[in-house]
Motif scaffolding. Structure first.
Motif, PDB file in Angstrom:
ATOM      1  N   GLY A  99       1.361   2.453   9.233  1.00  0.00           N
ATOM      2  CA  GLY A  99       0.734   2.234  10.539  1.00  0.00           C
ATOM      3  C   GLY A  99       1.417   3.021  11.639  1.00  0.00           C
ATOM      4  O   GLY A  99       0.757   3.631  12.488  1.00  0.00           O
ATOM      5  N   ARG A 100       2.749   3.025  11.642  1.00  0.00           N
ATOM      6  CA  ARG A 100       3.487   3.803  12.654  1.00  0.00           C
ATOM      7  C   ARG A 100       3.233   5.297  12.494  1.00  0.00           C
ATOM      8  O   ARG A 100       3.056   6.018  13.474  1.00  0.00           O
ATOM      9  N   TYR A 101       3.222   5.768  11.256  1.00  0.00           N
ATOM     10  CA  TYR A 101       2.959   7.189  10.997  1.00  0.00           C
ATOM     11  C   TYR A 101       1.593   7.592  11.546  1.00  0.00           C
ATOM     12  O   TYR A 101       1.464   8.601  12.248  1.00  0.00           O
ATOM     13  N   LEU A 102       0.577   6.801  11.234  1.00  0.00           N
ATOM     14  CA  LEU A 102      -0.780   7.125  11.682  1.00  0.00           C
ATOM     15  C   LEU A 102      -0.916   7.001  13.202  1.00  0.00           C
ATOM     16  O   LEU A 102      -1.608   7.812  13.831  1.00  0.00           O
ATOM     17  N   ALA A 103      -0.261   6.026  13.798  1.00  0.00           N
ATOM     18  CA  ALA A 103      -0.320   5.855  15.248  1.00  0.00           C
ATOM     19  C   ALA A 103       0.275   7.069  15.953  1.00  0.00           C
ATOM     20  O   ALA A 103      -0.288   7.570  16.944  1.00  0.00           O
ATOM     21  N   ARG A 104       1.378   7.572  15.449  1.00  0.00           N
ATOM     22  CA  ARG A 104       1.981   8.782  16.023  1.00  0.00           C
ATOM     23  C   ARG A 104       1.082  10.004  15.781  1.00  0.00           C
ATOM     24  O   ARG A 104       0.918  10.851  16.662  1.00  0.00           O
ATOM     25  N   LYS A 105       0.526  10.079  14.586  1.00  0.00           N
ATOM     26  CA  LYS A 105      -0.305  11.223  14.215  1.00  0.00           C
ATOM     27  C   LYS A 105      -1.569  11.318  15.073  1.00  0.00           C
ATOM     28  O   LYS A 105      -1.945  12.407  15.508  1.00  0.00           O
ATOM     29  N   PRO A 124       0.805  -1.210   0.000  1.00  0.00           N
ATOM     30  CA  PRO A 124       0.000   0.000   0.000  1.00  0.00           C
ATOM     31  C   PRO A 124       0.845   1.270   0.000  1.00  0.00           C
ATOM     32  O   PRO A 124       2.010   1.260   0.395  1.00  0.00           O
ATOM     33  N   VAL A 125       0.211   2.347  -0.421  1.00  0.00           N
ATOM     34  CA  VAL A 125       0.795   3.683  -0.391  1.00  0.00           C
ATOM     35  C   VAL A 125      -0.236   4.620   0.221  1.00  0.00           C
ATOM     36  O   VAL A 125      -1.407   4.571  -0.131  1.00  0.00           O
ATOM     37  N   LEU A 126       0.222   5.450   1.138  1.00  0.00           N
ATOM     38  CA  LEU A 126      -0.628   6.485   1.720  1.00  0.00           C
ATOM     39  C   LEU A 126      -0.100   7.832   1.270  1.00  0.00           C
ATOM     40  O   LEU A 126       1.086   8.131   1.458  1.00  0.00           O
ATOM     41  N   LYS A 127      -0.973   8.637   0.670  1.00  0.00           N
ATOM     42  CA  LYS A 127      -0.605   9.992   0.274  1.00  0.00           C
ATOM     43  C   LYS A 127      -1.253  10.967   1.258  1.00  0.00           C
ATOM     44  O   LYS A 127      -2.451  10.919   1.484  1.00  0.00           O
ATOM     45  N   VAL A 128      -0.399  11.813   1.839  1.00  0.00           N
ATOM     46  CA  VAL A 128      -0.864  12.802   2.810  1.00  0.00           C
ATOM     47  C   VAL A 128      -0.417  14.168   2.316  1.00  0.00           C
ATOM     48  O   VAL A 128       0.762  14.523   2.442  1.00  0.00           O
ATOM     49  N   ASP A 129      -1.337  14.916   1.743  1.00  0.00           N
ATOM     50  CA  ASP A 129      -1.039  16.257   1.230  1.00  0.00           C
ATOM     51  C   ASP A 129       0.249  16.295   0.406  1.00  0.00           C
ATOM     52  O   ASP A 129       1.120  17.131   0.616  1.00  0.00           O
ATOM     53  N   GLY A 130       0.400  15.340  -0.514  1.00  0.00           N
ATOM     54  CA  GLY A 130       1.556  15.326  -1.402  1.00  0.00           C
ATOM     55  C   GLY A 130       2.690  14.416  -0.949  1.00  0.00           C
ATOM     56  O   GLY A 130       3.520  14.029  -1.747  1.00  0.00           O
ATOM     57  N   LEU A 131       2.764  14.087   0.320  1.00  0.00           N
ATOM     58  CA  LEU A 131       3.777  13.175   0.851  1.00  0.00           C
ATOM     59  C   LEU A 131       3.334  11.739   0.607  1.00  0.00           C
ATOM     60  O   LEU A 131       2.198  11.389   0.916  1.00  0.00           O
ATOM     61  N   GLU A 132       4.216  10.916   0.043  1.00  0.00           N
ATOM     62  CA  GLU A 132       3.889   9.509  -0.208  1.00  0.00           C
ATOM     63  C   GLU A 132       4.628   8.637   0.783  1.00  0.00           C
ATOM     64  O   GLU A 132       5.846   8.727   0.908  1.00  0.00           O
ATOM     65  N   ILE A 133       3.876   7.788   1.481  1.00  0.00           N
ATOM     66  CA  ILE A 133       4.467   6.865   2.443  1.00  0.00           C
ATOM     67  C   ILE A 133       4.187   5.456   1.951  1.00  0.00           C
ATOM     68  O   ILE A 133       3.038   5.093   1.702  1.00  0.00           O
ATOM     69  N   GLY A 134       5.232   4.664   1.812  1.00  0.00           N
ATOM     70  CA  GLY A 134       5.091   3.291   1.365  1.00  0.00           C
ATOM     71  C   GLY A 134       5.292   2.322   2.511  1.00  0.00           C
ATOM     72  O   GLY A 134       5.827   2.686   3.558  1.00  0.00           O
ATOM     73  N   GLN A 135       4.897   1.089   2.325  1.00  0.00           N
ATOM     74  CA  GLN A 135       5.016  -0.026   3.255  1.00  0.00           C
ATOM     75  C   GLN A 135       4.030   0.085   4.416  1.00  0.00           C
ATOM     76  O   GLN A 135       3.957   1.100   5.103  1.00  0.00           O
ATOM     77  N   SER A 136       3.293  -0.985   4.610  1.00  0.00           N
ATOM     78  CA  SER A 136       2.181  -0.990   5.565  1.00  0.00           C
ATOM     79  C   SER A 136       2.605  -0.698   6.998  1.00  0.00           C
ATOM     80  O   SER A 136       1.933   0.043   7.704  1.00  0.00           O
TER      81      SER A 136
END
Length: 76
Positions: free
Chosen positions: A68-74, A52-64
């Motif tokens: 998950g860590r990014y969202l948990a911190r956010k 999967p890829v998560l795009k957050v306002d132009g930033l692309e984050i790869g690898q599940s």
């Protein structure tokens, strides 16, 4: 508020924990279900050439696990 777009195939697998995090924290996001035909065109433009890829306002984050860590911190 940031705008989230999740790209993954039309199945549960690696993106399901990410979808659950969004549901737990009641955060709206765009869930793009990629078909095999779309994946052929999209593959070269993704980080590491995988989903999967998560795009957050132009930033692309790869690898599940990284997503998950990014969202948990956010979301705390």
């Amino acid at each position: 508020m940031p705008h989230y777009k999740l790209y993954y195939f039309d199945c549960r697998a690696l993106a399901e924990p990410i979808r659950i995090i969004f549901a737990l924290f009641d955060v709206s996001y765009e869930d793009h279900r990629v078909t095999p035909e779309q994946w052929d065109k999209l593959k070269n433009d993704t980080p590491y050439g995988q989903l999967p890829v998560l795009k957050v306002d132009g930033l692309e984050i790869g690898q599940s696990s990284a997503i998950g860590r990014y969202l948990a911190r956010k979301f705390g």
